[in-house]
Design an enzyme around this catalytic site. Structure first.
Site, PDB file in Angstrom:
ATOM      1  N   HIS A 162       2.263  -7.060  14.307  1.00 46.10           N
ATOM      2  CA  HIS A 162       3.366  -7.756  13.900  1.00 46.10           C
ATOM      3  C   HIS A 162       4.637  -7.656  14.793  1.00 46.10           C
ATOM      4  CE1 HIS A 162       1.911  -8.016   9.000  1.00 46.10           C
ATOM      5  NE2 HIS A 162       1.016  -8.324  10.216  1.00 46.10           N
TER       6      HIS A 162
ATOM      7  N   TYR B  90      10.597  -8.895   2.949  1.00 45.82           N
ATOM      8  CA  TYR B  90      11.360  -8.175   2.220  1.00 45.82           C
ATOM      9  C   TYR B  90      12.190  -9.129   1.302  1.00 45.82           C
ATOM     10  CZ  TYR B  90       9.843  -4.085   4.614  1.00 45.82           C
ATOM     11  OH  TYR B  90       8.982  -2.886   5.116  1.00 45.82           O
TER      12      TYR B  90
ATOM     13  N   PRO C 273       9.596   4.283   0.142  1.00 46.77           N
ATOM     14  CA  PRO C 273       8.939   3.563   1.388  1.00 46.77           C
ATOM     15  C   PRO C 273       9.451   2.277   1.844  1.00 46.77           C
ATOM     16  CG  PRO C 273       7.880   3.322  -1.087  1.00 46.77           C
ATOM     17  CD  PRO C 273       9.228   4.361  -0.997  1.00 46.77           C
TER      18      PRO C 273
ATOM     19  N   LYS D 234       8.388   4.707   6.546  1.00 41.08           N
ATOM     20  CA  LYS D 234       8.464   5.865   7.590  1.00 41.08           C
ATOM     21  C   LYS D 234       7.625   6.952   7.218  1.00 41.08           C
ATOM     22  CE  LYS D 234      11.120   4.089  10.563  1.00 41.08           C
ATOM     23  NZ  LYS D 234      10.289   3.140  11.208  1.00 41.08           N
TER      24      LYS D 234
ATOM     25  N   TYR E 224      12.943   0.121  12.496  1.00 45.34           N
ATOM     26  CA  TYR E 224      11.669  -0.225  12.045  1.00 45.34           C
ATOM     27  C   TYR E 224      10.456  -0.042  12.905  1.00 45.34           C
ATOM     28  CZ  TYR E 224       8.912  -2.678   8.306  1.00 45.34           C
ATOM     29  OH  TYR E 224       8.089  -2.983   7.452  1.00 45.34           O
TER      30      TYR E 224
HETATM   31  C1  LIG Z   1       1.591   6.070  -3.901  1.00 38.67           C
HETATM   32  C2  LIG Z   1       2.188   6.216  -2.601  1.00 38.67           C
HETATM   33  C3  LIG Z   1       2.583   5.282  -1.615  1.00 38.67           C
HETATM   34  C4  LIG Z   1       3.016   5.320  -0.351  1.00 38.67           C
HETATM   35  N1  LIG Z   1       3.256   3.880   0.344  1.00 38.67           N
HETATM   36  C5  LIG Z   1       3.791   4.369   1.455  1.00 38.67           C
HETATM   37  C6  LIG Z   1       4.145   3.012   2.090  1.00 38.67           C
HETATM   38  O1  LIG Z   1       3.813   2.242   1.939  1.00 38.67           O
HETATM   39  N2  LIG Z   1       4.641   3.105   3.641  1.00 38.67           N
HETATM   40  C7  LIG Z   1       4.808   4.633   4.191  1.00 38.67           C
HETATM   41  O2  LIG Z   1       5.332   4.730   5.376  1.00 38.67           O
HETATM   42  N3  LIG Z   1       4.614   5.610   3.470  1.00 38.67           N
HETATM   43  C8  LIG Z   1       4.171   5.353   2.049  1.00 38.67           C
HETATM   44  N4  LIG Z   1       3.790   6.728   1.314  1.00 38.67           N
HETATM   45  C9  LIG Z   1       3.972   7.867   1.891  1.00 38.67           C
HETATM   46  C10 LIG Z   1       2.777   8.430   3.093  1.00 38.67           C
HETATM   47  O3  LIG Z   1       1.624   7.915   2.345  1.00 38.67           O
HETATM   48  C11 LIG Z   1       3.063   9.613   3.178  1.00 38.67           C
HETATM   49  O4  LIG Z   1       4.282  10.190   3.718  1.00 38.67           O
HETATM   50  C12 LIG Z   1       1.842  10.334   3.980  1.00 38.67           C
HETATM   51  O5  LIG Z   1       0.725  10.332   3.274  1.00 38.67           O
HETATM   52  C13 LIG Z   1       2.145  11.746   4.598  1.00 38.67           C
HETATM   53  O6  LIG Z   1       1.352  12.345   5.140  1.00 38.67           O
HETATM   54  P1  LIG Z   1       0.804  13.944   5.063  1.00 38.67           P
HETATM   55  O7  LIG Z   1      -0.434  14.303   5.832  1.00 38.67           O
HETATM   56  O8  LIG Z   1       2.157  14.708   5.268  1.00 38.67           O
HETATM   57  O9  LIG Z   1       0.662  14.205   3.183  1.00 38.67           O
HETATM   58  P2  LIG Z   1      -0.472  13.765   2.230  1.00 38.67           P
HETATM   59  O10 LIG Z   1      -1.166  12.279   2.733  1.00 38.67           O
HETATM   60  O11 LIG Z   1       0.051  13.666   0.895  1.00 38.67           O
HETATM   61  O12 LIG Z   1      -1.589  14.850   2.579  1.00 38.67           O
HETATM   62  C14 LIG Z   1      -1.641  15.940   2.041  1.00 38.67           C
HETATM   63  C15 LIG Z   1      -2.846  16.592   1.725  1.00 38.67           C
HETATM   64  O13 LIG Z   1      -2.886  17.870   1.288  1.00 38.67           O
HETATM   65  C16 LIG Z   1      -3.895  18.054   0.133  1.00 38.67           C
HETATM   66  N5  LIG Z   1      -3.500  19.283  -0.463  1.00 38.67           N
HETATM   67  C17 LIG Z   1      -2.295  19.144  -1.327  1.00 38.67           C
HETATM   68  N6  LIG Z   1      -2.238  20.402  -1.846  1.00 38.67           N
HETATM   69  C18 LIG Z   1      -3.303  21.165  -1.137  1.00 38.67           C
HETATM   70  C19 LIG Z   1      -3.633  22.642  -1.457  1.00 38.67           C
HETATM   71  N7  LIG Z   1      -3.035  23.553  -2.270  1.00 38.67           N
HETATM   72  N8  LIG Z   1      -4.797  22.955  -0.813  1.00 38.67           N
HETATM   73  C20 LIG Z   1      -5.458  22.215   0.119  1.00 38.67           C
HETATM   74  N9  LIG Z   1      -5.160  20.792   0.233  1.00 38.67           N
HETATM   75  C21 LIG Z   1      -4.176  20.466  -0.478  1.00 38.67           C
HETATM   76  C22 LIG Z   1      -3.878  16.761  -0.461  1.00 38.67           C
HETATM   77  O14 LIG Z   1      -5.035  16.598  -1.188  1.00 38.67           O
HETATM   78  C23 LIG Z   1      -3.873  15.836   0.751  1.00 38.67           C
HETATM   79  O15 LIG Z   1      -4.828  15.147   1.112  1.00 38.67           O
HETATM   80  C24 LIG Z   1       3.422   6.398   0.015  1.00 38.67           C
HETATM   81  C25 LIG Z   1       2.993   7.733  -0.658  1.00 38.67           C
HETATM   82  C26 LIG Z   1       2.554   7.419  -1.995  1.00 38.67           C
HETATM   83  C27 LIG Z   1       2.023   8.720  -2.891  1.00 38.67           C
END
Ligand SMILES: Cc1cc2nc3c(=O)[nH]c(=O)nc-3n(C[C@H](O)[C@H](O)[C@H](O)COP(=O)(O)OP(=O)(O)OC[C@H]3O[C@@H](n4cnc5c(N)ncnc54)[C@H](O)[C@@H]3O)c2cc1C
Length: 407
Positions: A78, A211, A303, A307, A399
């Site tokens: 995009h 948006y 969100p 980011k 962005y």
């Molecule tokens: C519903 C929702 C919608 C979102 N929409 C957007 C969006 O539109 N745009 C955007 O940029 N961001 C969005 N986000 C945010 C984005 O998804 C997160 O910033 C991203 O997933 C971060 O990645 P991460 O690897 O840090 O954490 P996560 O993706 O949360 O991964 C963490 C992992 O650790 C595992 N875990 C947790 N505790 C333990 C434990 N004790 N032992 C072992 N494993 C464990 C979990 O199961 C998970 O798989 C959204 C988040 C949510 C919840």
């Protein structure tokens, strides 16, 4: 009682989200061993629908790491977004395009987070045969202030394990346990609304995200593929997703996204609607001894700025470089700088996400009149953003994503 099974790796990674899996990939490319421990099943993490916007530097990194083959084939590039708003309260809404390509010469790629996760897992497990342990429980992190930390956990088959390592990466998301071991200072802001999100089998009718600032509240029009749209409505924070019927969701989307020349295709909902709370949170420092927090374990953004996943990936780029330097030169300066380096980008993203959230949402819905002064400020900011090249460029470069290391 059976004895704990002992094993060893260089880097123990807790969490198989984008942060944990990108870190494992970058380390593997540098010849550094790691083991990823994940609480959920592979099927679950591959199906978890979340973010969908990849910044340009994120795409560059995934390409450099050799995991962007499908992203390049199926991702949707995009080169802009639209800000949709009415000049006057209750007036007809108009679209104002922010042209990223013209303003900053780069764009974003729309590609679901779960697709990124699938690609990373396929690369690690199916292609390279490297370890990810799914469905572990009782994860505890030990001795992080020594140079021999370890992680104890129970494997899916019920056996007790101790994983010895040199470095632990806490990539376990907002609800994980690693943050409590670091015990950082937390600063946060909770917004007085949430987003009700739906995924629909409906062909997108525009090529780009919209948006929409509306008197009833914010709405976001986005897409995941040429057949699937992803739509969000601002709702009160305590909303039960089940309390909104499908008909009400579509009615409200039609109202908030109404604009001359725009058609909102409706379609079957592909999963139950869900409500996500909106908050900003920063934990600092992001390190305690040999334990490093990355991604949602250390920070949350609303969100609106798209980011969250991008920041998680930016963190682990810094961490992978620090770990590589440690093994190559025995130099721990990358570890010492990790938290401050990451937090500079984190705060830039926090500011941008707050800016987009503040400009686009209705803040006072407790009275019919709302907050006319606040709405006047928002309209002024929207007009300024779409009429001033300097203001539009600022939105565009944030962005699309500032280059890694630039802030
Ligand atoms: C519903 C929702 C919608 C979102 N929409 C957007 C969006 O539109 N745009 C955007 O940029 N961001 C969005 N986000 C945010 C984005 O998804 C997160 O910033 C991203 O997933 C971060 O990645 P991460 O690897 O840090 O954490 P996560 O993706 O949360 O991964 C963490 C992992 O650790 C595992 N875990 C947790 N505790 C333990 C434990 N004790 N032992 C072992 N494993 C464990 C979990 O199961 C998970 O798989 C959204 C988040 C949510 C919840």
């Amino acid at each position: 009682m059976t004895a704990r099974q002992e094993s060893r790796t260089q880097v123990g990674i807790v969490g198989a989200g984008p942060a944990g899996l990108v870190l494992a990939t970058l380390l593997a490319r540098a010849g550094i061993d790691s083991v990823v421990l994940e609480a959920r099943s592979r099927a679950y993490v591959q199906a978890r629908v979340r973010a969908g916007v990849l910044e340009a530097p994120t795409v560059d990194l995934l390409r450099e790491a050799g995991v962007a083959g499908r992203l390049d084939r199926e991702g949707m590039p995009h080169t802009g977004i639209s800000l949709r708003f009415a000049e006057t309260p209750g007036g007809p809404a108009e679209d104002h395009r922010i042209d990223f390509a013209d303003l900053v010469g780069r764009g974003i790629t729309v590609y679901g987070q779960q697709e990124v996760v699938k690609d990373l897992l396929a690369d690690r497990i199916d292609d390279a045969g490297l370890p990810v342990e799914f469905e572990v429980s009782g994860v505890e992190i030990h001795d992080v202030t020594t140079d021999a930390p370890s992680i104890t956990y129970t494997a899916a088959d019920g056996t007790a394990h101790r994983l010895r390592c040199d470095v632990v990466a806490g990539c376990d998301g907002f609800h994980g346990t690693a943050r409590s071991v670091v015990a950082p200072e937390i600063v946060e802001r909770v917004y007085p609304f949430g987003w009700l999100g739906v995924l629909a089998q409906a062909a997108p009718t525009t090529d780009e995200l919209v948006y929409s600032h509306h008197d009833n509240g914010f709405a976001l029009y986005s897409m995941r593929s040429p057949e699937v749209t992803r739509l969000y409505l601002q709702v009160p924070p305590d909303t039960e997703a089940g309390s909104w019927s499908e008909a009400r969701i579509w009615d409200e989307l039609q109202t908030r996204l109404a604009c001359d020349g725009f058609t909102l295709n409706e379609g079957e909902l592909l999963e139950k609607p869900s409500v996500t709370g909106m908050r900003s949170m920063v934990a600092s420092p992001m390190r305690h001894g040999r334990l490093f927090l990355a991604g949602d374990a250390a920070h949350i953004v609303p969100p609106t700025g798209a980011k969250g996943m991008n920041l998680a990936i930016a963190d682990v780029r810094v961490l992978a470089e620090a770990v590589e330097r440690f093994y190559r030169d025995g130099d721990e300066r990358g570890f010492d700088d990790y938290s401050a380096t990451c937090l500079r980008r984190v705060w830039r993203a926090e500011h941008f996400s707050w800016f987009m959230t503040s400009m686009l949402h209705r803040f006072d819905s407790s009275t019919e009149a709302g907050d006319p002064f606040g709405v006047g400020l928002q309209r002024s900011q929207l007009r300024y953003t779409v009429t001033s090249r300097a203001a539009a460029t600022s939105l565009a470069e944030n962005y699309v994503g500032l280059p890694h290391g630039a802030v």
